[in-house]
Design an enzyme around this catalytic site. Structure first.
Site, PDB file in Angstrom:
ATOM      1  N   TYR A 166       0.792  -1.226  -0.205  1.00 34.98           N
ATOM      2  CA  TYR A 166       0.143  -0.098  -0.224  1.00 34.98           C
ATOM      3  C   TYR A 166       0.747   1.337  -0.043  1.00 34.98           C
ATOM      4  O   TYR A 166       0.441   2.270  -0.599  1.00 34.98           O
ATOM      5  CB  TYR A 166      -1.144  -0.049   1.286  1.00 34.98           C
ATOM      6  N   GLN A 207     -14.912   2.741  -7.713  1.00 35.62           N
ATOM      7  CA  GLN A 207     -14.324   1.615  -7.395  1.00 35.62           C
ATOM      8  C   GLN A 207     -12.756   1.754  -7.163  1.00 35.62           C
ATOM      9  O   GLN A 207     -12.236   1.171  -6.532  1.00 35.62           O
ATOM     10  CB  GLN A 207     -14.428   0.430  -8.186  1.00 35.62           C
ATOM     11  N   ASN A 208     -12.297   3.094  -7.492  1.00 40.12           N
ATOM     12  CA  ASN A 208     -10.832   3.474  -7.340  1.00 40.12           C
ATOM     13  C   ASN A 208     -10.681   4.104  -5.731  1.00 40.12           C
ATOM     14  O   ASN A 208     -11.525   4.677  -5.187  1.00 40.12           O
ATOM     15  CB  ASN A 208     -10.661   4.482  -8.137  1.00 40.12           C
ATOM     16  N   VAL A 209      -9.553   3.531  -5.142  1.00 35.43           N
ATOM     17  CA  VAL A 209      -9.111   4.166  -4.031  1.00 35.43           C
ATOM     18  C   VAL A 209      -7.937   5.082  -4.029  1.00 35.43           C
ATOM     19  O   VAL A 209      -7.389   5.591  -3.048  1.00 35.43           O
ATOM     20  CB  VAL A 209      -8.626   2.888  -3.238  1.00 35.43           C
ATOM     21  N   HIS A 257     -15.009   1.175  -2.752  1.00 37.35           N
ATOM     22  CA  HIS A 257     -13.683   0.334  -2.422  1.00 37.35           C
ATOM     23  C   HIS A 257     -13.029   0.991  -1.221  1.00 37.35           C
ATOM     24  O   HIS A 257     -11.739   0.465  -0.724  1.00 37.35           O
ATOM     25  CB  HIS A 257     -13.007  -0.430  -3.214  1.00 37.35           C
ATOM     26  N   CYS A 273      -1.817   3.303  15.621  1.00 40.23           N
ATOM     27  CA  CYS A 273      -2.798   4.297  16.032  1.00 40.23           C
ATOM     28  C   CYS A 273      -2.279   5.013  17.509  1.00 40.23           C
ATOM     29  O   CYS A 273      -1.202   4.147  18.266  1.00 40.23           O
ATOM     30  CB  CYS A 273      -4.061   3.750  16.342  1.00 40.23           C
ATOM     31  N   GLY A 316     -14.288   2.949 -17.719  1.00 40.41           N
ATOM     32  CA  GLY A 316     -13.117   2.417 -17.354  1.00 40.41           C
ATOM     33  C   GLY A 316     -13.100   1.005 -16.317  1.00 40.41           C
ATOM     34  O   GLY A 316     -12.163   1.068 -15.374  1.00 40.41           O
ATOM     35  N   GLU A 346     -11.994  -1.355 -24.388  1.00 42.63           N
ATOM     36  CA  GLU A 346     -12.395  -2.672 -24.887  1.00 42.63           C
ATOM     37  C   GLU A 346     -13.814  -3.174 -24.823  1.00 42.63           C
ATOM     38  O   GLU A 346     -14.063  -2.655 -23.759  1.00 42.63           O
ATOM     39  CB  GLU A 346     -11.380  -3.820 -24.849  1.00 42.63           C
ATOM     40  N   ALA A 362     -10.468   6.901 -21.892  1.00 46.82           N
ATOM     41  CA  ALA A 362     -11.687   7.782 -21.245  1.00 46.82           C
ATOM     42  C   ALA A 362     -11.090   9.157 -21.307  1.00 46.82           C
ATOM     43  O   ALA A 362     -11.906  10.084 -21.366  1.00 46.82           O
ATOM     44  CB  ALA A 362     -11.696   7.156 -20.020  1.00 46.82           C
TER      45      ALA A 362
HETATM   46  P1  OAD Z   1      -9.725  -3.623 -13.948  1.00 41.05           P
HETATM   47  O1  OAD Z   1      -8.155  -3.635 -14.015  1.00 41.05           O
HETATM   48  O2  OAD Z   1     -10.693  -4.860 -13.879  1.00 41.05           O
HETATM   49  O3  OAD Z   1     -10.402  -2.919 -15.263  1.00 41.05           O
HETATM   50  C1  OAD Z   1      -9.934  -1.771 -16.006  1.00 41.05           C
HETATM   51  C2  OAD Z   1     -10.727  -1.710 -17.094  1.00 41.05           C
HETATM   52  O4  OAD Z   1     -10.121  -0.128 -17.600  1.00 41.05           O
HETATM   53  C3  OAD Z   1     -10.657  -2.519 -18.244  1.00 41.05           C
HETATM   54  O5  OAD Z   1     -11.812  -2.910 -18.790  1.00 41.05           O
HETATM   55  C4  OAD Z   1      -9.832  -1.631 -19.335  1.00 41.05           C
HETATM   56  O6  OAD Z   1     -10.162  -2.077 -20.649  1.00 41.05           O
HETATM   57  C5  OAD Z   1     -10.122  -0.268 -19.113  1.00 41.05           C
HETATM   58  N1  OAD Z   1      -9.387   0.822 -19.324  1.00 41.05           N
HETATM   59  C6  OAD Z   1      -7.732   0.663 -19.292  1.00 41.05           C
HETATM   60  N2  OAD Z   1      -7.218   1.898 -19.765  1.00 41.05           N
HETATM   61  C7  OAD Z   1      -8.412   2.764 -20.133  1.00 41.05           C
HETATM   62  C8  OAD Z   1      -8.536   4.151 -20.392  1.00 41.05           C
HETATM   63  N3  OAD Z   1      -7.420   4.814 -20.516  1.00 41.05           N
HETATM   64  N4  OAD Z   1      -9.749   4.236 -20.695  1.00 41.05           N
HETATM   65  C9  OAD Z   1     -10.709   3.551 -20.628  1.00 41.05           C
HETATM   66  N5  OAD Z   1     -10.722   2.236 -19.980  1.00 41.05           N
HETATM   67  C10 OAD Z   1      -9.698   1.802 -19.669  1.00 41.05           C
HETATM   68  O7  OAD Z   1     -10.369  -2.451 -13.181  1.00 41.05           O
HETATM   69  P2  OAD Z   1     -11.766  -2.240 -12.330  1.00 41.05           P
HETATM   70  O8  OAD Z   1     -12.849  -2.638 -12.929  1.00 41.05           O
HETATM   71  O9  OAD Z   1     -11.671  -0.961 -11.441  1.00 41.05           O
HETATM   72  O10 OAD Z   1     -10.926  -4.159  -6.049  1.00 41.05           O
HETATM   73  O11 OAD Z   1     -11.754  -3.624 -11.058  1.00 41.05           O
HETATM   74  C11 OAD Z   1     -12.444  -3.603 -10.170  1.00 41.05           C
HETATM   75  C12 OAD Z   1     -11.929  -3.895  -8.881  1.00 41.05           C
HETATM   76  O12 OAD Z   1     -11.161  -4.976  -9.032  1.00 41.05           O
HETATM   77  C13 OAD Z   1     -10.831  -3.136  -8.178  1.00 41.05           C
HETATM   78  O13 OAD Z   1     -11.634  -1.813  -7.539  1.00 41.05           O
HETATM   79  C14 OAD Z   1     -10.033  -3.657  -7.172  1.00 41.05           C
HETATM   80  C15 OAD Z   1      -9.793  -4.769  -8.193  1.00 41.05           C
HETATM   81  O14 OAD Z   1      -9.531  -6.297  -7.463  1.00 41.05           O
HETATM   82  C16 OAD Z   1     -10.254  -4.130  -4.865  1.00 41.05           C
HETATM   83  O15 OAD Z   1      -9.153  -4.127  -4.654  1.00 41.05           O
HETATM   84  C17 OAD Z   1     -11.325  -4.814  -3.883  1.00 41.05           C
END
Ligand code: OAD
Length: 250
Positions: free
Chosen positions: A65, A99-101, A117, A146, A185, A213, A229
């Site tokens: 992290y 979903q982004n942190v 998340h 802490c 994304g 995609e 995006a």
């Molecule tokens: P992913 O890494 O699974 O997916 C990212 C998506 O973004 C893919 O579908 C890519 O095609 C797309 N992508 C990449 N670059 C891009 C760009 N420049 N413009 C548009 N699209 C683009 O990420 P998340 O869907 O966010 O959870 O994953 C969901 C969760 O899985 C995360 O929050 C995390 C992970 O495990 C936890 O850690 C709990």
């Protein structure tokens, strides 16, 4: 009759929801999870992002992290984050569900948002459960503690953990009541976030996907825009965007 453009739909909408995933930050230089260079290609989630991993080796988990915090601290929001913040400013009832942190949406100016998340920039005391903002980069020591003496953990959702109930309720309510949902994304593979566009659609929302995609959502979306995006969103939102090119270097 001509089909209304996305912009027209947004202008006429009462409620707009945006759902984002790691792809929205990709052009800021933040790695996604499942792409060819994604975090889960190089790291095992079981070793780094589960309560069991943290109980086993809190230092190792914190090192990962800390690495992400250091990286993100050097990154800036890109035009996709900015377009979403601009959209919020133009719509009365709006919710960004991310979903982004990484905190980049906040940095771009988004305020009405739910971090499903959690956030890398908050820590939670294991004993007291108190959550505090922590922007220190680097952290003075790992793992951090802490003031009460207990370990603190990143305030993020790990695999096997439930999402914060308030956040998921807010997200479901927004998905059920919006007229337009923009999904940007995300691979749409991780539940419960992946279900939100389907919920929106089932309740009559016009669902638009922006992704490099096709994803499992593409077949259900009313419109899909394949591309970056940071390029697609400013084009889609066009006149809703605040001008940013007015500043120039002397
Ligand atoms: P992913 O890494 O699974 O997916 C990212 C998506 O973004 C893919 O579908 C890519 O095609 C797309 N992508 C990449 N670059 C891009 C760009 N420049 N413009 C548009 N699209 C683009 O990420 P998340 O869907 O966010 O959870 O994953 C969901 C969760 O899985 C995360 O929050 C995390 C992970 O495990 C936890 O850690 C709990």
């Amino acid at each position: 009759m001509r089909t209304p453009s996305f912009l027209q739909r947004v202008r006429e909408a009462r409620r707009v929801v945006v759902l984002t995933g790691a792809g929205v930050s990709a052009e800021s230089g933040v790695p996604t999870f499942r792409g060819t260079d994604g975090l889960w290609r190089h790291h095992r989630a079981e070793d780094l992002a589960t309560p069991e991993a943290f109980a086993r080796d809190p230092r190792l988990v914190w090192e990962w992290y800390e690495w992400r915090r250091r990286l993100i601290a050097t990154r800036r929001p890109n035009p996709a984050h900015e377009a979403i913040a601009d959209l919020e400013a133009r719509v009365q009832e709006f919710l960004l569900i991310t979903q982004n942190v990484d905190g980049l949406h906040r940095q771009a100016g988004s305020r009405r948002l739910v971090e499903l998340h959690g956030s890398l920039w908050r820590v939670r005391c294991l004993a007291e459960g108190t959550v505090t903002e922590n922007l220190e980069v680097p952290l003075p020591s790992l793992p951090p503690y802490c003031a009460c003496g207990a370990l603190v953990r990143p305030d993020v959702v790990w695999f096997g953990e439930a999402l914060p109930p308030g956040a998921i309720r807010q997200a479901y309510d927004a998905a059920e009541s919006c007229d337009v949902m923009l999904v940007v994304g995300t691979s749409a593979l991780v539940q419960p976030a992946a279900a939100l566009p389907m919920i929106g659609k089932a309740h009559g929302a016009y669902v638009v996907e922006v992704n490099l995609e096709p994803t499992p959502l593409s077949a259900f979306a009313d419109e899909c825009h394949h591309g970056k995006a940071g390029e697609v969103l400013p084009q889609l939102l066009g006149s809703l965007m605040r001008p940013r090119s007015l500043t120039h270097n002397p």
